[in-house]
Design a protein around this motif. Structure first.
Motif, PDB file in Angstrom:
ATOM      1  N   VAL A   8       0.846  -1.204   0.000  1.00  0.00           N
ATOM      2  CA  VAL A   8       0.000   0.000   0.000  1.00  0.00           C
ATOM      3  C   VAL A   8       0.879   1.252   0.000  1.00  0.00           C
ATOM      4  N   LEU A   9       1.938   1.240   0.811  1.00  0.00           N
ATOM      5  CA  LEU A   9       2.873   2.366   0.827  1.00  0.00           C
ATOM      6  C   LEU A   9       3.522   2.555  -0.538  1.00  0.00           C
ATOM      7  N   ALA A  10       3.870   1.460  -1.203  1.00  0.00           N
ATOM      8  CA  ALA A  10       4.477   1.541  -2.537  1.00  0.00           C
ATOM      9  C   ALA A  10       3.511   2.179  -3.532  1.00  0.00           C
ATOM     10  N   VAL A  11       2.247   1.817  -3.458  1.00  0.00           N
ATOM     11  CA  VAL A  11       1.243   2.390  -4.366  1.00  0.00           C
ATOM     12  C   VAL A  11       1.082   3.886  -4.105  1.00  0.00           C
ATOM     13  N   ILE A  12       0.945   4.260  -2.849  1.00  0.00           N
ATOM     14  CA  ILE A  12       0.748   5.675  -2.511  1.00  0.00           C
ATOM     15  C   ILE A  12       1.970   6.504  -2.922  1.00  0.00           C
ATOM     16  N   ALA A  13       3.156   5.978  -2.657  1.00  0.00           N
ATOM     17  CA  ALA A  13       4.376   6.708  -3.032  1.00  0.00           C
ATOM     18  C   ALA A  13       4.494   6.842  -4.545  1.00  0.00           C
ATOM     19  N   LEU A  42      11.085   5.721  -2.534  1.00  0.00           N
ATOM     20  CA  LEU A  42      10.321   5.093  -1.458  1.00  0.00           C
ATOM     21  C   LEU A  42       9.404   4.001  -2.015  1.00  0.00           C
ATOM     22  N   SER A  43       8.808   4.273  -3.167  1.00  0.00           N
ATOM     23  CA  SER A  43       7.911   3.295  -3.777  1.00  0.00           C
ATOM     24  C   SER A  43       8.657   2.007  -4.135  1.00  0.00           C
ATOM     25  N   PHE A  44       9.820   2.131  -4.753  1.00  0.00           N
ATOM     26  CA  PHE A  44      10.598   0.946  -5.115  1.00  0.00           C
ATOM     27  C   PHE A  44      11.079   0.195  -3.876  1.00  0.00           C
ATOM     28  N   TYR A  45      11.478   0.923  -2.851  1.00  0.00           N
ATOM     29  CA  TYR A  45      11.907   0.258  -1.620  1.00  0.00           C
ATOM     30  C   TYR A  45      10.743  -0.520  -0.991  1.00  0.00           C
ATOM     31  N   ALA A  46       9.593   0.131  -0.863  1.00  0.00           N
ATOM     32  CA  ALA A  46       8.441  -0.523  -0.248  1.00  0.00           C
ATOM     33  C   ALA A  46       7.987  -1.712  -1.089  1.00  0.00           C
ATOM     34  N   PHE A  47       8.027  -1.567  -2.412  1.00  0.00           N
ATOM     35  CA  PHE A  47       7.634  -2.670  -3.283  1.00  0.00           C
ATOM     36  C   PHE A  47       8.600  -3.848  -3.135  1.00  0.00           C
ATOM     37  N   SER A  48       9.877  -3.555  -3.011  1.00  0.00           N
ATOM     38  CA  SER A  48      10.858  -4.641  -2.839  1.00  0.00           C
ATOM     39  C   SER A  48      10.649  -5.377  -1.522  1.00  0.00           C
ATOM     40  N   ALA A  57       3.686 -11.594  -9.300  1.00  0.00           N
ATOM     41  CA  ALA A  57       2.621 -11.272 -10.259  1.00  0.00           C
ATOM     42  C   ALA A  57       1.467 -10.555  -9.574  1.00  0.00           C
ATOM     43  N   VAL A  58       1.110 -11.005  -8.401  1.00  0.00           N
ATOM     44  CA  VAL A  58       0.001 -10.385  -7.660  1.00  0.00           C
ATOM     45  C   VAL A  58       0.398  -8.991  -7.190  1.00  0.00           C
ATOM     46  N   SER A  59       1.572  -8.867  -6.590  1.00  0.00           N
ATOM     47  CA  SER A  59       1.986  -7.567  -6.057  1.00  0.00           C
ATOM     48  C   SER A  59       2.181  -6.542  -7.173  1.00  0.00           C
ATOM     49  N   TYR A  60       2.740  -6.967  -8.313  1.00  0.00           N
ATOM     50  CA  TYR A  60       2.939  -6.028  -9.416  1.00  0.00           C
ATOM     51  C   TYR A  60       1.597  -5.590 -10.011  1.00  0.00           C
ATOM     52  N   ALA A  61       0.662  -6.535 -10.129  1.00  0.00           N
ATOM     53  CA  ALA A  61      -0.656  -6.182 -10.647  1.00  0.00           C
ATOM     54  C   ALA A  61      -1.337  -5.156  -9.737  1.00  0.00           C
ATOM     55  N   ILE A  62      -1.227  -5.351  -8.437  1.00  0.00           N
ATOM     56  CA  ILE A  62      -1.825  -4.402  -7.496  1.00  0.00           C
ATOM     57  C   ILE A  62      -1.105  -3.062  -7.554  1.00  0.00           C
ATOM     58  N   TRP A  63       0.215  -3.098  -7.570  1.00  0.00           N
ATOM     59  CA  TRP A  63       1.022  -1.874  -7.581  1.00  0.00           C
ATOM     60  C   TRP A  63       0.686  -1.016  -8.797  1.00  0.00           C
ATOM     61  N   GLY A  65      -1.915  -1.551 -11.058  1.00  0.00           N
ATOM     62  CA  GLY A  65      -3.351  -1.339 -11.253  1.00  0.00           C
ATOM     63  C   GLY A  65      -3.914  -0.260 -10.361  1.00  0.00           C
ATOM     64  N   MET A  66      -3.634  -0.366  -9.074  1.00  0.00           N
ATOM     65  CA  MET A  66      -4.123   0.661  -8.157  1.00  0.00           C
ATOM     66  C   MET A  66      -3.439   1.999  -8.420  1.00  0.00           C
ATOM     67  N   GLY A  67      -2.182   1.937  -8.814  1.00  0.00           N
ATOM     68  CA  GLY A  67      -1.470   3.169  -9.161  1.00  0.00           C
ATOM     69  C   GLY A  67      -2.127   3.882 -10.335  1.00  0.00           C
ATOM     70  N   LEU A  68      -2.457   3.132 -11.383  1.00  0.00           N
ATOM     71  CA  LEU A  68      -3.114   3.739 -12.548  1.00  0.00           C
ATOM     72  C   LEU A  68      -4.478   4.315 -12.188  1.00  0.00           C
ATOM     73  N   PHE A  69      -5.228   3.570 -11.388  1.00  0.00           N
ATOM     74  CA  PHE A  69      -6.546   4.060 -10.966  1.00  0.00           C
ATOM     75  C   PHE A  69      -6.414   5.357 -10.172  1.00  0.00           C
ATOM     76  N   LEU A  70      -5.529   5.376  -9.172  1.00  0.00           N
ATOM     77  CA  LEU A  70      -5.384   6.563  -8.328  1.00  0.00           C
ATOM     78  C   LEU A  70      -4.767   7.736  -9.084  1.00  0.00           C
ATOM     79  N   ILE A  71      -3.891   7.451 -10.035  1.00  0.00           N
ATOM     80  CA  ILE A  71      -3.324   8.531 -10.853  1.00  0.00           C
ATOM     81  C   ILE A  71      -4.412   9.136 -11.741  1.00  0.00           C
ATOM     82  N   GLY A  72      -5.306   8.286 -12.254  1.00  0.00           N
ATOM     83  CA  GLY A  72      -6.436   8.804 -13.025  1.00  0.00           C
ATOM     84  C   GLY A  72      -7.320   9.703 -12.191  1.00  0.00           C
ATOM     85  N   VAL A  73      -7.596   9.282 -10.965  1.00  0.00           N
ATOM     86  CA  VAL A  73      -8.400  10.103 -10.047  1.00  0.00           C
ATOM     87  C   VAL A  73      -7.670  11.409  -9.732  1.00  0.00           C
TER      88      VAL A  73
END
Length: 146
Positions: A8-13, A42-48, A57-63, A65-73
């Protein structure tokens, strides 16, 4: 739970980093680039940290996917950008796919369950049985003695 928090921190960052990129290109280059560099690091560190426990595959899809959605918003809310109905539908489809990838237990969970059951059941090895055959004696009158 720690690994999901790191994801979640990786997505927000990542989202904050991308917003910083937009600010760098429009109004405040120094602050925008500084914010972008710090947040993407920070995003790359948290993702790692997240991929230590969550499948890649799951973590990258979330990172992503949610990133694209929130960036669109963020683009709509912060910068007054416009999303067409087709773009919103595509984002919605992506989120459905993201949910399917995230919450699908699939065959892997069944395999793990079967392995756990097999480890609890004690299986004894089968011992070989030897059969001894006595030689046949033939009598004088053709009798067979066993």
């Amino acid at each position: 739970m720690y690994y999901w928090c790191m994801l979640v921190l990786a997505v927000i960052a990542e989202v904050v980093s991308t917003v910083g990129m937009k600010y760098a290109s429009t109004s405040s280059p120094i602050a925008g680039y500084l914010l972008m560099a710090l947040m993407i690091s920070l995003s790359f560190y948290a993702f790692s940290r997240a991929v230590v426990h969550i499948p890649l595959a799951v973590s990258y899809a979330i990172w992503e996917g949610m990133g694209l959605f929130l960036i669109g918003v963020a683009g709509v809310v912060l910068f007054g950008e416009y999303l067409s109905v087709g773009e919103m539908f595509a984002i919605a489809l992506m989120l459905v796919g993201l949910l399917l990838v995230t919450f699908d237990k699939g065959k892997h969970a069944e395999d793990e369950h079967d392995e756990q059951l097999a480890s609890k059941v004690a299986i004894k090895p089968v011992q070989a049985v030897r059969i001894q055959v006595k030689p046949v004696r033939v009598g004088t009158l053709g009798e067979v003695a066993l």
